[in-house]
Motif scaffolding. Structure first.
Motif, mmCIF file in Angstrom:
data_model
loop_
_atom_site.group_PDB
_atom_site.id
_atom_site.type_symbol
_atom_site.label_atom_id
_atom_site.label_comp_id
_atom_site.label_asym_id
_atom_site.label_seq_id
_atom_site.Cartn_x
_atom_site.Cartn_y
_atom_site.Cartn_z
ATOM 1 N N UNK A 289 4.679 1.444 -2.459
ATOM 2 C CA UNK A 289 4.177 2.779 -2.771
ATOM 3 C C UNK A 289 3.875 2.979 -4.250
ATOM 4 N N UNK A 290 4.371 2.081 -5.100
ATOM 5 C CA UNK A 290 4.151 2.196 -6.542
ATOM 6 C C UNK A 290 2.832 1.564 -6.998
ATOM 7 N N UNK A 291 2.190 0.831 -6.114
ATOM 8 C CA UNK A 291 0.938 0.148 -6.458
ATOM 9 C C UNK A 291 -0.188 1.170 -6.589
ATOM 10 N N UNK A 292 -0.960 1.057 -7.638
ATOM 11 C CA UNK A 292 -2.110 1.937 -7.864
ATOM 12 C C UNK A 292 -3.378 1.272 -7.320
ATOM 13 N N UNK A 293 -4.305 2.085 -6.852
ATOM 14 C CA UNK A 293 -5.613 1.580 -6.443
ATOM 15 C C UNK A 293 -6.467 1.477 -7.705
ATOM 16 N N UNK B 76 -8.421 11.555 -1.675
ATOM 17 C CA UNK B 76 -6.976 11.692 -1.820
ATOM 18 C C UNK B 76 -6.304 10.315 -1.713
ATOM 19 N N UNK B 77 -5.245 10.102 -2.490
ATOM 20 C CA UNK B 77 -4.471 8.862 -2.404
ATOM 21 C C UNK B 77 -3.662 8.904 -1.107
ATOM 22 N N UNK C 254 -4.061 -3.531 -5.133
ATOM 23 C CA UNK C 254 -5.211 -2.985 -4.406
ATOM 24 C C UNK C 254 -6.353 -2.824 -5.400
ATOM 25 N N UNK C 255 -7.450 -3.500 -5.145
ATOM 26 C CA UNK C 255 -8.640 -3.385 -5.989
ATOM 27 C C UNK C 255 -9.807 -2.904 -5.142
ATOM 28 N N UNK D 292 -10.306 6.298 0.278
ATOM 29 C CA UNK D 292 -9.200 5.402 -0.048
ATOM 30 C C UNK D 292 -8.395 5.092 1.212
ATOM 31 N N UNK D 293 -8.110 6.120 2.009
ATOM 32 C CA UNK D 293 -7.300 5.921 3.207
ATOM 33 C C UNK D 293 -8.028 5.039 4.229
#
Length: 167
Positions: free
Chosen positions: A46-50, A61-62, A107-108, A145-146
Motif C-alpha cells: 500500500x506504500x507504493x506510489x504510481x 483517484x488512487x 507501479x509505473x 488508475x484502478x
C-alpha cells in the motif's frame, strides 16, 4: 462522414484494449494447478506510489491496492479450475493449499502518443522461493488508475500461476 470515421476508430481502440484482458481469461481457463492457492497480500504494498511518465491528461483517484488485488484474483477464479482466494493472515501450511505472499514492489504508468502502459512489479513468495513478475496492461483510449492496476495485477497473477502450476 468524419464523425463516422472517428466513431469507428474509437470502437477499434476500445475493442483492442479489451482483447488482452479477455485473452488472459481464456488462457487461465486452461491452467490447472494440483492444489488450491491462497494469496496473502503484503500490507507494505500500500506504500507504493504510481509513477507516471509521459504526457497525460487528468487524474483519477488512487485505488485501494488490496481490494483491487482481491478483485483481480476473484475474476481469475471465475475462469479457472483451481481454487484461488485471498486471506488476510498467514495460516499454517497444509498439503492441499499453497500459501503465496504477494507484494507490489513498483507501479509505473508510461503515457505515449497512442497508448499508455502500466507495468506492475509484483513479488510472489512461496515458502523460500520468490517469483518476481511484471504484470502489464496497455490502453489505447482512456484508463483509470484502478482499472489499469486491476488488469496489470491480473496479468501478473496469471503469469505467476502459469509459471508455478507448470513446474
Amino acid at each position: 462522414m468524419k464523425f463516422h470515421y472517428l466513431l469507428l476508430l474509437l470502437s477499434i481502440a476500445f475493442i483492442t484494449s479489451c482483447s488482452s484482458h479477455k485473452k488472459i481469461n481464456k488462457l487461465a481457463s486452461e491452467l490447472n494447478c494440483n492444489k488450491s492457492i491462497e494469496f496473502v497480500f503484503d500490507k507494505q504494498s500500500n506504500l507504493v506510489k504510481i509513477v507516471k511518465t509521459g504526457p497525460s491528461i487528468g487524474e483519477s483517484k488512487i485505488p485501494d491496492y488490496e481490494s483491487t488485488f482481491v478483485a483481480a484474483v476473484e475474476e481469475l477464479q471465475k475462469s479457472m479450475n483451481t481454487k484461488l482466494n485471498v486471506e488476510n493472515t498467514f495460516g499454517f501450511p497444509t498439503d492441499s493449499v499453497v500459501r503465496v505472499v504477494v507484494k507490489i514492489e513498483k507501479i509505473e504508468w508510461n503515457f505515449r502518443a497512442a497508448d499508455a502502459i502500466m507495468n506492475t512489479e509484483i513479488n510472489f513468495k512461496v515458502q523460500n522461493r520468490e517469483f518476481p513478475i511484471t504484470g502489464t496492461n496497455t490502453v489505447y483510449w482512456h484508463g483509470t488508475k484502478k482499472g489499469n492496476l486491476h488488469k496489470s495485477l491480473k496479468s501478473g497473477i496469471y503469469q505467476f500461476l502459469s509459471l508455478y502450476c507448470n513446474q
